[in-house]
Design a protein around this motif. Structure first.
Motif, PDB file in Angstrom:
ATOM      1  N   SER A  14      47.136 -48.477  41.274  1.00 49.53           N
ATOM      2  CA  SER A  14      47.038 -47.510  40.180  1.00 49.53           C
ATOM      3  C   SER A  14      48.357 -47.328  39.434  1.00 49.53           C
ATOM      4  N   GLN A  15      49.481 -47.682  40.054  1.00 49.24           N
ATOM      5  CA  GLN A  15      50.768 -47.526  39.381  1.00 49.24           C
ATOM      6  C   GLN A  15      50.867 -48.385  38.117  1.00 49.24           C
ATOM      7  N   TRP A  16      50.133 -49.487  38.093  1.00 53.29           N
ATOM      8  CA  TRP A  16      50.142 -50.323  36.895  1.00 53.29           C
ATOM      9  C   TRP A  16      49.654 -49.525  35.685  1.00 53.29           C
ATOM     10  N   SER A  17      48.514 -48.876  35.833  1.00 50.19           N
ATOM     11  CA  SER A  17      47.956 -48.096  34.726  1.00 50.19           C
ATOM     12  C   SER A  17      48.851 -46.913  34.371  1.00 50.19           C
ATOM     13  N   VAL A  18      49.419 -46.272  35.393  1.00 56.69           N
ATOM     14  CA  VAL A  18      50.319 -45.143  35.138  1.00 56.69           C
ATOM     15  C   VAL A  18      51.529 -45.629  34.346  1.00 56.69           C
ATOM     16  N   THR A  24      42.165 -50.169  33.604  1.00 54.25           N
ATOM     17  CA  THR A  24      41.833 -51.225  34.558  1.00 54.25           C
ATOM     18  C   THR A  24      41.135 -52.375  33.851  1.00 54.25           C
ATOM     19  N   GLU A  25      40.194 -52.045  32.982  1.00 55.22           N
ATOM     20  CA  GLU A  25      39.429 -53.074  32.277  1.00 55.22           C
ATOM     21  C   GLU A  25      40.337 -53.925  31.383  1.00 55.22           C
ATOM     22  N   ALA A  26      41.285 -53.264  30.721  1.00 57.95           N
ATOM     23  CA  ALA A  26      42.182 -53.994  29.811  1.00 57.95           C
ATOM     24  C   ALA A  26      43.115 -54.928  30.574  1.00 57.95           C
ATOM     25  N   ALA A  27      43.514 -54.555  31.778  1.00 61.91           N
ATOM     26  CA  ALA A  27      44.496 -55.336  32.528  1.00 61.91           C
ATOM     27  C   ALA A  27      43.884 -56.495  33.306  1.00 61.91           C
ATOM     28  N   LEU A  28      42.634 -56.374  33.710  1.00 64.82           N
ATOM     29  CA  LEU A  28      42.021 -57.417  34.537  1.00 64.82           C
ATOM     30  C   LEU A  28      41.961 -58.753  33.807  1.00 64.82           C
ATOM     31  N   GLU A  29      41.762 -59.788  34.591  1.00 66.39           N
ATOM     32  CA  GLU A  29      41.828 -61.169  34.123  1.00 66.39           C
ATOM     33  C   GLU A  29      43.235 -61.416  33.589  1.00 66.39           C
ATOM     34  N   TRP A  32      46.581 -58.229  31.332  1.00 65.18           N
ATOM     35  CA  TRP A  32      47.846 -57.608  31.726  1.00 65.18           C
ATOM     36  C   TRP A  32      49.026 -58.184  30.969  1.00 65.18           C
ATOM     37  N   THR A  33      48.884 -59.446  30.493  1.00 68.13           N
ATOM     38  CA  THR A  33      50.007 -60.076  29.787  1.00 68.13           C
ATOM     39  C   THR A  33      50.311 -59.376  28.461  1.00 68.13           C
ATOM     40  N   GLY A  34      49.396 -58.557  27.977  1.00 69.61           N
ATOM     41  CA  GLY A  34      49.649 -57.786  26.761  1.00 69.61           C
ATOM     42  C   GLY A  34      50.762 -56.767  26.941  1.00 69.61           C
ATOM     43  N   ALA A  35      51.071 -56.407  28.179  1.00 69.99           N
ATOM     44  CA  ALA A  35      52.154 -55.452  28.447  1.00 69.99           C
ATOM     45  C   ALA A  35      53.510 -56.141  28.551  1.00 69.99           C
ATOM     46  N   LEU A  36      53.525 -57.468  28.527  1.00 71.25           N
ATOM     47  CA  LEU A  36      54.788 -58.210  28.611  1.00 71.25           C
ATOM     48  C   LEU A  36      55.476 -58.252  27.249  1.00 71.25           C
TER      49      LEU A  36
END
Length: 178
Positions: A14-18, A24-29, A32-36
């Motif tokens: 859960s720390q990822w979303s925080v 969760t849906e946006a980060a899966l698959e 998550w690279t969108g946060a890089l």
């Protein structure tokens, strides 16, 4: 986190979303690279591709966007889970904030560079008085030198040794402060 054999994110804590603000849906698959940081998006792909090819653990550093838009440096490490035949089933990993460590490292590198510059300047400043001292010593060693020239040579040596003594005192003071 846990990734599938192709690098798709299956699970994360859960720390990822925080931290990122991603759902969760946006980060899966591979979302998550969108946060890089845009400049860093290729590095995890390259590190993972090399590890996937060899079935070995991997690590990579990149900047990750916090929910407020600020980027910080992170270190990601992952190890493969292997089946009995040595085939990779999935990847388990951690992502650690290393921003402060990178800043501390940079500060140490800057301090080291400044120290080197200081020592180079000091060496130059200590070398400057040596030329007149050398010339005065040669004059004192010459049997043909007149008494006035010898007296002047002694004054030059005294003055230049005084400069060197002050430089060395300053160096000792800097060392004490440090």
């Amino acid at each position: 986190f846990r990734k599938d054999i192709d690098g798709g994110l299956e699970r994360f804590n859960s720390q990822w979303s925080v931290y990122t603000g991603q759902s969760t849906e946006a980060a899966l698959e591979h979302g998550w690279t969108g946060a890089l940081h845009p400049e860093d998006r290729a590095a995890p792909r390259r590190a993972f591709a090399a590890a996937r090819e060899q079935g070995t653990e991997w690590q990579v550093e990149y900047r990750l966007r916090r929910h407020d838009g600020v980027y910080r440096w992170f270190l990601t490490r992952a190890v493969p889970q292997l089946d009995a035949s040595g085939r990779v089933l999935r990847w388990f990993g951690t992502t650690t904030d290393i921003e402060d460590a990178k800043k501390n490292h940079q500060a140490l590198c800057n301090a080291d560079r400044q120290k080197d510059e200081f020592l180079a300047t000091l060496a130059h400043e200590l070398r400057n008085p040596l030329a007149p001292i050398r010339a005065a010593v040669q004059l004192l060693g010459s049997p043909a030198s007149r008494p006035a020239a010898r007296e002047h040579a002694v004054e030059v040596i005294g003055r230049q040794v005084g400069h060197m003594a002050r430089l060395l005192d300053d160096l000792i003071d800097v060392a004490r402060i440090t």
